[in-house]
Design a protein around this motif. Sequence first.
Motif, PDB file in Angstrom:
ATOM      1  N   SER A  36     -10.913  -1.123   8.073  1.00  0.00           N
ATOM      2  CA  SER A  36     -10.220  -2.069   7.193  1.00  0.00           C
ATOM      3  C   SER A  36      -8.912  -1.470   6.687  1.00  0.00           C
ATOM      4  O   SER A  36      -8.781  -0.266   6.494  1.00  0.00           O
ATOM      5  N   THR A  37      -7.927  -2.336   6.466  1.00  0.00           N
ATOM      6  CA  THR A  37      -6.605  -1.906   6.020  1.00  0.00           C
ATOM      7  C   THR A  37      -6.330  -2.406   4.609  1.00  0.00           C
ATOM      8  O   THR A  37      -7.069  -3.243   4.068  1.00  0.00           O
ATOM      9  N   ASP A  38      -5.233  -1.915   4.018  1.00  0.00           N
ATOM     10  CA  ASP A  38      -4.823  -2.420   2.706  1.00  0.00           C
ATOM     11  C   ASP A  38      -4.576  -3.920   2.751  1.00  0.00           C
ATOM     12  O   ASP A  38      -4.932  -4.652   1.813  1.00  0.00           O
ATOM     13  N   GLY A  39      -3.971  -4.382   3.851  1.00  0.00           N
ATOM     14  CA  GLY A  39      -3.698  -5.814   3.978  1.00  0.00           C
ATOM     15  C   GLY A  39      -4.960  -6.646   3.965  1.00  0.00           C
ATOM     16  O   GLY A  39      -5.000  -7.725   3.360  1.00  0.00           O
ATOM     17  N   PHE A  40      -5.998  -6.162   4.638  1.00  0.00           N
ATOM     18  CA  PHE A  40      -7.267  -6.887   4.659  1.00  0.00           C
ATOM     19  C   PHE A  40      -7.842  -6.996   3.253  1.00  0.00           C
ATOM     20  O   PHE A  40      -8.250  -8.084   2.812  1.00  0.00           O
ATOM     21  N   HIS A  41      -7.886  -5.900   2.513  1.00  0.00           N
ATOM     22  CA  HIS A  41      -8.474  -5.928   1.167  1.00  0.00           C
ATOM     23  C   HIS A  41      -7.614  -6.750   0.206  1.00  0.00           C
ATOM     24  O   HIS A  41      -8.153  -7.423  -0.692  1.00  0.00           O
ATOM     25  N   PHE A  42      -6.289  -6.727   0.378  1.00  0.00           N
ATOM     26  CA  PHE A  42      -5.446  -7.555  -0.484  1.00  0.00           C
ATOM     27  C   PHE A  42      -5.738  -9.035  -0.241  1.00  0.00           C
ATOM     28  O   PHE A  42      -5.906  -9.816  -1.190  1.00  0.00           O
ATOM     29  N   ASP A  43      -5.785  -9.435   1.036  1.00  0.00           N
ATOM     30  CA  ASP A  43      -6.043 -10.848   1.347  1.00  0.00           C
ATOM     31  C   ASP A  43      -7.414 -11.289   0.847  1.00  0.00           C
ATOM     32  O   ASP A  43      -7.573 -12.394   0.309  1.00  0.00           O
ATOM     33  N   MET A  44      -8.428 -10.428   1.009  1.00  0.00           N
ATOM     34  CA  MET A  44      -9.762 -10.772   0.530  1.00  0.00           C
ATOM     35  C   MET A  44      -9.785 -10.843  -0.992  1.00  0.00           C
ATOM     36  O   MET A  44     -10.466 -11.698  -1.585  1.00  0.00           O
ATOM     37  N   GLY A  45      -9.028  -9.971  -1.647  1.00  0.00           N
ATOM     38  CA  GLY A  45      -8.939 -10.029  -3.103  1.00  0.00           C
ATOM     39  C   GLY A  45      -8.276 -11.301  -3.583  1.00  0.00           C
ATOM     40  O   GLY A  45      -8.727 -11.948  -4.540  1.00  0.00           O
ATOM     41  N   MET A  46      -7.190 -11.703  -2.908  1.00  0.00           N
ATOM     42  CA  MET A  46      -6.526 -12.958  -3.266  1.00  0.00           C
ATOM     43  C   MET A  46      -7.446 -14.154  -3.040  1.00  0.00           C
ATOM     44  O   MET A  46      -7.491 -15.089  -3.846  1.00  0.00           O
ATOM     45  N   LEU A  47      -8.186 -14.132  -1.933  1.00  0.00           N
ATOM     46  CA  LEU A  47      -9.127 -15.211  -1.653  1.00  0.00           C
ATOM     47  C   LEU A  47     -10.159 -15.332  -2.773  1.00  0.00           C
ATOM     48  O   LEU A  47     -10.477 -16.441  -3.230  1.00  0.00           O
TER      49      LEU A  47
END
Length: 601
Positions: free
Chosen positions: A497-508
Amino acid sequence: MPALHDPTGSRIPLGVRATALLTVLALEPTSMGRAGLAHLLWPDRHPEQARASLRQCLLELRHAVERRGTEFPIAAEAGRLALRPDRVTSDLADIEAAAATGDRAALARALTNATPRALLAELEPSVPFVEWVATVRIRVGTELRRATTALLARGEDAADEGDWASSAELARAWLAHDPTCPLAAAVLRGRIAMSDAPEARTPLPPLALPADAPPALYVERFGHGGAAEDAALAQAIREEVVSALSRFREVRVVVLADDARADAHGGSDTAYLLSVTLRPVSDGTVVTARLAAMSGGQVLWASRFPLVADRIDAAIDEIVERMAAAVAPTVENHIAAYVGNRPTGTLYSRYLSGRVRSMRPPDHAAARAAADELERIVAEAPDFSSAKLALARLYNTDFAWTRAMSSGDEERARALLLARSAVAGDRGHAHGHSLLGWCHLRQHEWGAARRCFDEAIRLNPFHAERLMEVAYGLIHLGDLDAGETLLRRCLAINPVSTDGFHFDMGMLALIRGDPLLATEHLSMIVDPDCWGAIATALAAVQGGVRAEATIARARSAVSAVWMGGLLPNRSALSDWVVTRHPFRLPQHLERYVDGLERIGG
């Protein structure tokens, strides 16, 4: 492109829109109405203003040619305009005339005189004109390919009869326009090379690739245990992997013949080898894949995949997805590390250096410098779609979020034009469609954005970065389930997992009203940017936990990108955040910004 010459043979200089006008009239099969031409060239003006601009353009064109003693090349009748072809020269017309006569030598000369980038060169007076050029490119390209390959096919027979020179000349000229044409390569390296003519015994130079050609990825024959069923399985997997890799624009896939080896092609610093071996085991087969740099042999990526007999189809799909998702990004990351920050070398190396510097620049000056270099590359190579997209991303994102509000109307319009032009030049470029989708999203053009996102996924369902880009767009469109599905797929094909993945999941999670789950994902970000800091603070505020520390970090991150390094007031911060997050549904925007006033000054 069409051109006008005075009686001495000198070319008459014309402006962008005058040249675009002649181009349209030269390539449209019938006359054009004034209203249609006005909209094509001046779409942003009121119809009456656009028609006035067309009249002014025609007047300036008439004055330009008549001052040089040349007749006006446009005929007008009943509100329609048509070109007088006897008064205009055109590289494309020369090619079409030579193709119609069947004269291989004449067609070769016409193709040589029209460089690939000059043929239908990309004028950009307006977005509708760029789209029109894309349609014409397809039609003209298809017609030229059909005519040229027909002459090349007849040229193979002519080579047998001793008339090999014109066939070789045509093959070389056509390869400059279509380096992948197998028939032209066969004419050069097959029948012509076997001729008894002295010139044919001279080794042919290697075929020149465009300066913006991506690195070569060689795919050798997949190794196997030797049994017939193993050979068939290896061939089937290889075909699927090559098909998946061909969707990436970051690599140039070269499939080697079964008896060929990649090391025979040299050890370029930007050449890579994918080796795959199938080994039988007690309960099926183990597939071992390895990606190595051909220069030095450094192994960049390797993995093992079980291939269980009772679920072979599903296992093959998983292997193909995992290989494709890993190989192309690994190649690009390796070259980026090799190139570093040196804006030198080949055009592709310069592009990659500019792209790397544009992704996470340390400050606004660095982002501007990256944009300037990418603009120079686009000026040198107007068809370089990937460079246009890297530049469009900067213009669309406040220069990679290094200076708040720096993407104004002018920058957004430039981003949209670059994205449209990139897609027009390469309809199969998944990144072009995803970035164009974001351009539409920021204009609140919801339907157009969704169509672009869907097309990006159709073109390349194996690129984790594209999947995340589209998933984040779908979240803004309000299709939260589809966005989550794509994000889960990212993790399936790229388990790291990348920072981008966790950011998008956090926004979701924030949009769904679950700040605690949002905090879990956002806390996994290793190197948060300003939006990561803001989202983390909002999740803490909405979750009712102690938020002082996260609010302080968010304020520091915002101040770092604000003009003068000062913390904006609440109104200015709210304007920036809202305009940079084009949520289609008001309730989703409200959930996201709940608590934003705690961050502003």
